[in-house]
Scaffold this active site. Structure first.
Site, PDB file in Angstrom:
ATOM      1  CE  LYS B  89      -2.273  -0.887   3.485  1.00  0.00           C
ATOM      2  NZ  LYS B  89      -2.527  -2.701   3.603  1.00  0.00           N
ATOM      3  CB  CYS B 178     -10.182   0.747  14.835  1.00  0.00           C
ATOM      4  SG  CYS B 178      -9.200   2.369  15.042  1.00  0.00           S
ATOM      5  CG  MET B 179      -7.720   3.555  18.615  1.00  0.00           C
ATOM      6  SD  MET B 179      -7.775   4.812  18.996  1.00  0.00           S
ATOM      7  CE  MET B 179      -8.803   4.873  19.688  1.00  0.00           C
ATOM      8  CG  MET B 363      -8.977  -3.974  14.132  1.00  0.00           C
ATOM      9  SD  MET B 363      -9.517  -2.079  14.991  1.00  0.00           S
ATOM     10  CE  MET B 363      -7.490  -1.594  15.430  1.00  0.00           C
ATOM     11  N   GLY B 400      -4.280   0.931  13.963  1.00  0.00           N
ATOM     12  CA  GLY B 400      -4.987   0.805  12.779  1.00  0.00           C
ATOM     13  C   GLY B 400      -4.747   1.690  11.620  1.00  0.00           C
ATOM     14  CD  GLN B 401      -8.730   5.209  11.172  1.00  0.00           C
ATOM     15  OE1 GLN B 401      -9.179   5.789  10.736  1.00  0.00           O
ATOM     16  NE2 GLN B 401      -9.672   5.083  12.857  1.00  0.00           N
TER      17      GLN B 401
END
Lengths: 84, 774
Positions: B89, B178-179, B363, B400-401
């Protein structure tokens, strides 16, 4: 000027080449001598990316065979192909 | 002609290499290439640093600029995160800037149709709607919903405008999805958020335990660092503790599969074994730990009026040990699917004083109706054994971000948070009011809605206006139909700032075109407390504008220009200077602007010109009481809390009508909902559509072959999707896995909006479905 009658499109293909670790340097050295291919080694696995340029199917066949017959090459897997 | 031919040849060669990179990444977990070796010699390239924007690892990239375009990418060799390497990515990230349907003009819904308008007209309408909504329905009828992809200045301005100027705590972000459980895990155990360790611990560890964490696909660069470390040190072990076989499993030394939700019981069983085998690090525990218990039978948040407040009470080590007697290896093996020998194996790795152990999770434990609990339980293991805050000993919650930590957790873009502290604390409110130059009492002391609650309030009509930036909730919300229908109801006004059309822009009344990533200046903060600055490298297309500047433009139109008095040229630097005032202490000091500009990233606390690699260990953390070896200063007693949490079942389990578990997640090729990566041809071609992984035995019983169409249905919805049998991942029997990146196959129409009552984070990993051949 391009002679359209004799002009053949160049074919570019990419491959993943799996090799035996002990032959890594030797394989890269051999491939570096060929003007028809470029090599991108993985930094952490026994795999190389190869881009191969060929002017016709016969040349391509010979080049693939040449690469496959290098000592230590386990397999060659095509991932992409297109004409220029 | 010659030039054109050469360019086309080079372009096709680039495509060929890209295809090979994608194939290699899909086939071989953790594989990396030093791409710059293969990049054709491109002349007049100006290389600029930036963090990658496609996950929370925070890899440093060098983006090559030529004639006003980003034309090449390579890993930044000066970045300690990725050391010049990149995942698939990252290598293709710049192509996401140039999708054909990039939003370049603002749009307003007129007579049911979206029409393009000048952005100033759209901004005027947004400001007008905010004013009208507040006048008619009160300040808590307006809301903003952002994400962990918000840059730090975006989140800061959103919080300042909505919490400070307007006075509503209706500020949330998709990082709640997500967190949030990681945050409440940290806060309950340590009293302070974010990991104490750093990525460098990878090169010091002997054993890695991956808790429901498919790192090979989700955090490939870190995974490759782990594999590289193991290759150089054959004694190193990687243990995959999961519910399905993934790319990570193939590369691990041992995989242990558990029945969904029983990770709670297994974690307690590990602690029980550690105590039974007399492997507690007693001197560490005596000096640094306190024992607590919380409430039990805490519910699942399925009711709109659900409320819960946890209360922790003191227990002692003896009482804690007694509670664990229900979690002997024998008892837990009976319902977890994990053998007695595997429980003992895990306990031996953690308990062996000669082994340094890092636990990674993301996650799996976080998207869990007991997400806070499982975070607590992993910490319990590391605390009982004293394997924490020292090189190689690290309980490491990954994000995740790209700025879930930097923006959502540190700036505090959640309903209860402020850039320093929480809205319920008077001192924290007063500090914010002082820095923001607001009259005393401007900030509301009551949190309003967490994310699920906010979308429920929109559905019920209590929230009338919602501004959504950098996220795609009409793909990601669980129990999606309810929330999409809610957003479409009369009397709701939805503003969406994004870079491409998405299912969320489809429900919008106003669409604002956003500048993307390196088309504006900003900062991200990654999983290891590293703040990363990036310059504006390119002009955004058309009238696209950064989310920060959109917020400032709206603030001006609402009459708050005095609170946002910055010029377009210097606003990011000024915002950073103001934001740093909130963290002016050795526990959280942030690096100055000039330092961040020079470096690929710096870890906070940044004290006396130095980063802090590991917190809570006096040797490396200047905030510690230097008379102690460890100082868990987040808690008033300077101790970390070992909190007993029991096993409790999930909100919904398979039954005779819906006999399969559904688990959802991501794939290596796509970032989140695919709104950007599906515009990158090579990634889209590699993974064009979602699929449903089913266990081969289940497939045989159902008469389903690979690639057959099947119908998945839950009590909330159904989809038709192709089956994947013996594909990339293999779920355990009775389980199904579906990636959520595909907006044409909305798996979240099936998921359940149950959440952890402490973190309010939904569980996307467990609900009951039916599988039928069609």
């Amino acid at each position: 000027m391009i002679d359209l009658k004799s002009w053949q499109p160049m074919v570019i293909k990419s491959f993943l080449l799996y090799f035996l670790p002990k032959n890594k340097e030797e394989i890269i050295k051999s491939l570096a001598q060929y003007s028809f291919c470029e090599v991108l080694p993985s930094t952490n696995k026994n795999v190389l990316i190869i881009t191969l340029e060929s002017e016709d199917p016969q040349a391509e066949k010979i080049r693939i065979s040449t690469i496959e017959n290098l000592p230590g090459v386990e397999s060659l897997m095509m991932t992409f192909g297109a004409s220029v | 002609m010659q030039i054109a031919e050469k360019t086309r040849r080079e372009f096709i060669k680039e495509l060929a290499i890209s295809a090979a990179l994608v194939s290699a990444s899909s086939l071989i977990p953790g594989i990396l290439f030093a791409r710059d070796q293969a990049t054709p010699t491109l002349e007049n390239i100006d290389w600029k640093k930036t963090p990658c924007r496609f996950c929370g690892v925070g890899c440093g990239l060098l983006v090559g600029l030529q004639a006003g375009k980003a034309v090449a990418v390579k890993g930044d060799p000066n970045s300690s995160v990725n050391k010049g390497l990149c995942c698939v990515k990252g290598y293709h990230s710049i192509l996401a800037l140039y999708g054909e349907d990039r939003l370049t003009k603002a749009q307003i819904r007129k007579n049911g149709k979206m029409v393009e308008v000048p952005i100033s007209e759209a901004l005027d309408l947004v400001a007008l709607k905010i004013k009208e909504t507040i006048k008619e329905h009160g300040k808590n009828a307006v809301s903003i919903y952002g994400s962990g992809q918000w840059t730090i200045p975006d989140g800061y301005c959103a919080s300042k405008l909505f919490k400070g100027a307007i006075g509503t705590n209706n500020v949330e972000a998709n990082a709640r999805l997500c967190m949030a459980s990681a945050v409440t895990g940290f806060l309950t155990t340590f009293g302070i958020d974010e990991p104490m360790g750093c990525y460098e611990d990878i090169e010091h560890s002997d054993v890695f335990i991956l808790w429901g964490n498919n790192m090979a696909e989700m955090h490939p660069v870190l995974f490759s660092r782990m594999l590289d470390h193991r290759q150089k040190n054959p004694h190193v072990k990687i243990i995959d503790f999961a519910t399905r076989k993934t790319r990570t499993s193939y590369a691990s030394d041992h995989s242990i599969y558990f029945v969904p939700q029983t990770d709670l019981a297994v974690a307690n069983a590990i602690c029980h074994e550690i105590i039974a085998q007399n492997r507690v690090n007693q001197s560490f525990v005596d000096a640094n730990c306190a024992f607590k218990q919380g409430k039990t039978n805490i519910g699942y948040g399925l009711e709109d009026d659900f409320k819960f407040k946890d209360e922790l009470s003191d227990i002692d080590f003896k009482k804690y040990s007694e509670y664990l007697k229900d979690y002997s290896a024998q008892k837990v093996a009976a319902y977890s699917g994990v053998s007695i020998s595997d429980i003992k194996l895990l306990a031996n790795y953690y308990g062996d004083p000669s082994k340094k152990v890092t636990s990674f999770w993301c996650m799996g434990p976080n998207q869990h109706t007991r997400g806070t609990w499982i975070n607590n339980l992993i910490y319990n293991i590391h605390l009982l054994t004293g394997k924490i805050a020292t090189p190689g000993n690290n309980p490491f919650s990954l994000t995740g971000q790209p700025s879930a930590c930097g923006t959502v957790r540190e700036v505090g873009t959640l309903t209860h948070k402020l850039p320093h502290g929480v809205v319920t604390n008077q001192e924290d409110r007063e500090l914010a009011e002082k820095i923001w130059k607001l009259p005393p009492g401007s900030i509301d002391s009551k949190p309003t809605h967490h994310t699920v609650s906010m979308f429920r309030a929109l559905d019920r009509g209590e929230i009338k206006f919602m501004w959504i930036q950098v996220t795609n909730p009409m793909v990601t919300m669980p129990n999606l139909k309810r929330y999409r229908n809610g957003a479409l109801k009369d009397g709701r006004f939805i503003v969406v700032s994004d870079v491409y059309p998405t299912p969320t822009t489809e429900v919008a009344d106003v669409v604002l075109p956003s500048a993307m990533w390196i088309e504006r200046e900003g900062f991200y903060g990654n999983s290891e407390r590293r703040t990363q600055h990036f310059e504006k490298l390119l002009d955004p297309p058309g009238e696209a504008m950064s989310d920060t500047w959109q917020l400032i433009e709206i603030a001006k139109r609402l009459g708050y220009e005095h609170l946002f008095p910055w010029s377009e040229k210097e606003h990011i630097e000024k915002i950073w200077a103001e934001y740093r005032l909130f963290h002016d202490n050795p526990k959280h000091a942030m690096a100055p602007y000039d330092e961040l500009k020079k470096n690929p990233g710096l870890q906070w606390p940044f004290v006396n010109g130095k980063e802090t690699k590991r917190r809570f260990a006096s040797k490396s953390d200047p905030a510690c009481d230097q008379s102690r070896e460890f100082d868990f200063y987040g808690k008033p007693d300077h101790k970390a809390w070992v909190i007993f949490r029991p096993y409790e079942p999930p909100a919904e389990s398979p039954d005779k009508d819906f006999p399969f578990w559904l688990n959802t997640g991501r794939v290596i090729e796509h970032w989140h909902t695919g709104s950007m990566t599906r515009r990158i041809p090579i990634l889209h071609q590699a993974m064009p559509n979602s699929y449903a992984e089913i266990n081969p035995e289940d497939a045989l019983e159902l008469g389903v072959k690979n690639n057959d169409w099947i119908k998945l249905s839950s009590r909330r919805g159904e989809i038709r999707i192709r089956a994947s049998v013996n594909g990339r991942g293999i779920p355990s029997k009775g389980q199904v896995f579906v990636p959520f990146f595909d907006e044409s196959l909305l798996i979240n129409e099936l998921t359940l909006d149950a959440y952890c009552p402490i973190s309010n984070q939904p569980d996307y990993k467990k609900c009951a479905i039916k599988v039928e051949r069609v």
